[in-house]
Design an enzyme around this catalytic site. Structure first.
Site, PDB file in Angstrom:
ATOM      1  N   ASN A   9       0.783  -1.614   0.417  1.00 23.27           N
ATOM      2  CA  ASN A   9       0.287   0.186  -0.316  1.00 23.27           C
ATOM      3  C   ASN A   9       0.590   0.665  -0.102  1.00 23.27           C
ATOM      4  OD1 ASN A   9      -1.811   2.089   0.193  1.00 23.27           O
ATOM      5  ND2 ASN A   9      -2.253   1.467   2.772  1.00 23.27           N
ATOM      6  N   LYS A  11       0.571   4.369  -0.433  1.00 27.69           N
ATOM      7  CA  LYS A  11      -0.365   5.667   0.226  1.00 27.69           C
ATOM      8  C   LYS A  11      -0.034   6.478  -0.769  1.00 27.69           C
ATOM      9  CE  LYS A  11      -0.157   3.271   4.662  1.00 27.69           C
ATOM     10  NZ  LYS A  11      -0.364   3.408   6.024  1.00 27.69           N
ATOM     11  N   HIS A  94      -9.764   1.412   4.408  1.00 29.63           N
ATOM     12  CA  HIS A  94      -8.486   2.006   4.943  1.00 29.63           C
ATOM     13  C   HIS A  94      -8.925   2.844   6.357  1.00 29.63           C
ATOM     14  CE1 HIS A  94      -4.567   2.922   6.170  1.00 29.63           C
ATOM     15  NE2 HIS A  94      -4.198   2.128   5.919  1.00 29.63           N
ATOM     16  N   GLU A  96      -6.748   5.513   7.298  1.00 32.63           N
ATOM     17  CA  GLU A  96      -6.316   6.818   7.367  1.00 32.63           C
ATOM     18  C   GLU A  96      -7.661   7.177   6.328  1.00 32.63           C
ATOM     19  OE1 GLU A  96      -3.177   6.005   5.289  1.00 32.63           O
ATOM     20  OE2 GLU A  96      -1.799   5.488   7.775  1.00 32.63           O
ATOM     21  N   GLU A 166      -5.658  -4.604   9.989  1.00 32.91           N
ATOM     22  CA  GLU A 166      -4.686  -3.417  10.681  1.00 32.91           C
ATOM     23  C   GLU A 166      -5.301  -2.958  11.964  1.00 32.91           C
ATOM     24  OE1 GLU A 166      -2.973  -2.991   5.959  1.00 32.91           O
ATOM     25  OE2 GLU A 166      -4.613  -1.214   6.714  1.00 32.91           O
ATOM     26  N   GLY A 172       2.394   2.287  10.813  1.00 36.16           N
ATOM     27  CA  GLY A 172       3.065   3.188  10.527  1.00 36.16           C
ATOM     28  C   GLY A 172       4.423   3.701  11.603  1.00 36.16           C
ATOM     29  N   SER A 212       2.914  -2.497  10.355  1.00 34.01           N
ATOM     30  CA  SER A 212       4.575  -2.028  10.308  1.00 34.01           C
ATOM     31  C   SER A 212       5.156  -3.864   9.831  1.00 34.01           C
ATOM     32  CB  SER A 212       4.662  -2.027  11.466  1.00 34.01           C
ATOM     33  OG  SER A 212       4.468  -0.665  12.176  1.00 34.01           O
TER      34      SER A 212
HETATM   35  P1  PGA Z   1       2.019   0.181   7.361  1.00 36.01           P
HETATM   36  O1  PGA Z   1       1.051   0.431   6.608  1.00 36.01           O
HETATM   37  O2  PGA Z   1       2.833  -1.155   6.959  1.00 36.01           O
HETATM   38  O3  PGA Z   1       3.433   1.188   7.142  1.00 36.01           O
HETATM   39  O4  PGA Z   1       2.617   0.737   8.713  1.00 36.01           O
HETATM   40  C1  PGA Z   1       0.145  -0.162   5.991  1.00 36.01           C
HETATM   41  C2  PGA Z   1      -0.744   0.022   6.055  1.00 36.01           C
HETATM   42  O5  PGA Z   1      -1.901   0.516   6.548  1.00 36.01           O
HETATM   43  O6  PGA Z   1      -1.876  -0.704   5.306  1.00 36.01           O
END
Ligand code: PGA
Length: 250
Positions: A9, A11, A94, A96, A166, A172, A212
């Protein structure tokens, strides 16, 4: 057996030029794999990235779409527009998007229905925040998300979905869920699908862990019984890191 599916992903990272450069480097390292591998990149990169990856069997998807098929929604992208580009997936819901763009279970549900109509495989994201976990509410939060998000969707559609667990506190942050925590929730998600649909759907649906994921923890997460792959943010931006995640099992 469910085929593992490992998706990056991206982003809001990389320009198209950078995406193409990534693809060139990635292709030299990627030897093909038993696992399904893909990237959900920004809209503007999709076509050039697909071209750059041609012949590799690597899938390309989007990160969001509107639930209406067309209309006066300045700045939005529709499912027919994505389907014309032959995207393989679209991330829907997601955290976010839920957090910064006011997406609700209701809009996620509408998006899933539109994705199904246009034959786009959704990667539906669910997961609790830190307070909800500290309060012991993680299972009820995820169950409610699944129940609302999947409302009125048919079992024949759900079995092709990818669901990503998630936990928001792990995205992140560098703080990964332990393999036990991730497995426990992915098993709970599968059981919830069984309750909402039936055993066959629960068996077919693929459930990823995201938050992560890195080369160092990919193997212990993805070898759990109910974890069928990973949704990878930060560690999917560098070809050598993502390759190590894809090749976690050798
Ligand atoms: P990350 O993000 O691996 O940077 O923690 C995962 C995601 O948001 O899909």
């Amino acid at each position: 057996m469910r085929r593992k599916v490992i998706v990056g992903n991206w982003k809001m990272y990389k320009t198209t030029r950078e995406a193409v450069a990534f693809a060139e480097e990635f292709k030299m390292l990627f030897s093909g794999n038993e696992h399904e591998v893909g990237f959900c990149c920004p809209f503007t990169q999709i076509t050039e990235f697909q071209k750059a990856l041609a012949g590799t069997q690597v899938s390309v998807g989007a990160q969001n779409m509107h639930f209406e098929e067309e209309g006066a929604y300045t700045g939005e992208i529709s499912a027919p527009m994505l389907s014309e580009l032959k995207v393989d997936y679209c991330i829907i819901g997601h955290s976010e998007r839920r957090q910064y763009f006011n997406e609700t279970d209701e809009s996620v549900n509408l998006k899933l229905k539109t994705a199904v109509k246009h034959h786009i495989t959704p990667i539906l994201c669910v997961g609790e925040n830190l307070k909800q976990r500290d309060d012991g509410k993680e299972f009820s939060v995820v169950k409610e998300q699944l129940t609302e998000d999947l409302k009125d969707l048919k079992s024949g559609d759900i079995s092709k979905f990818i669901i990503a667990y998630e936990p928001i506190w792990a995205i992140g942050t560098g703080r990964t869920a332990s393999p036990e925590q991730a497995q426990e929730m992915c098993a709970f998600i599968r059981n919830t699908i069984k309750e909402l649909y039936d055993e066959a759907v629960a068996y077919s649906v693929r459930i990823q862990y995201g938050g992560s994921v890195k080369p160092a923890n990919a193997a212990e997460l993805m070898t759990q019984a109910d974890i069928d792959g990973a949704l990878v943010g930060g560690a999917s931006l560098k070809p050598e890191d993502f390759i190590k995640i894809i090749e976690y099992g050798g």
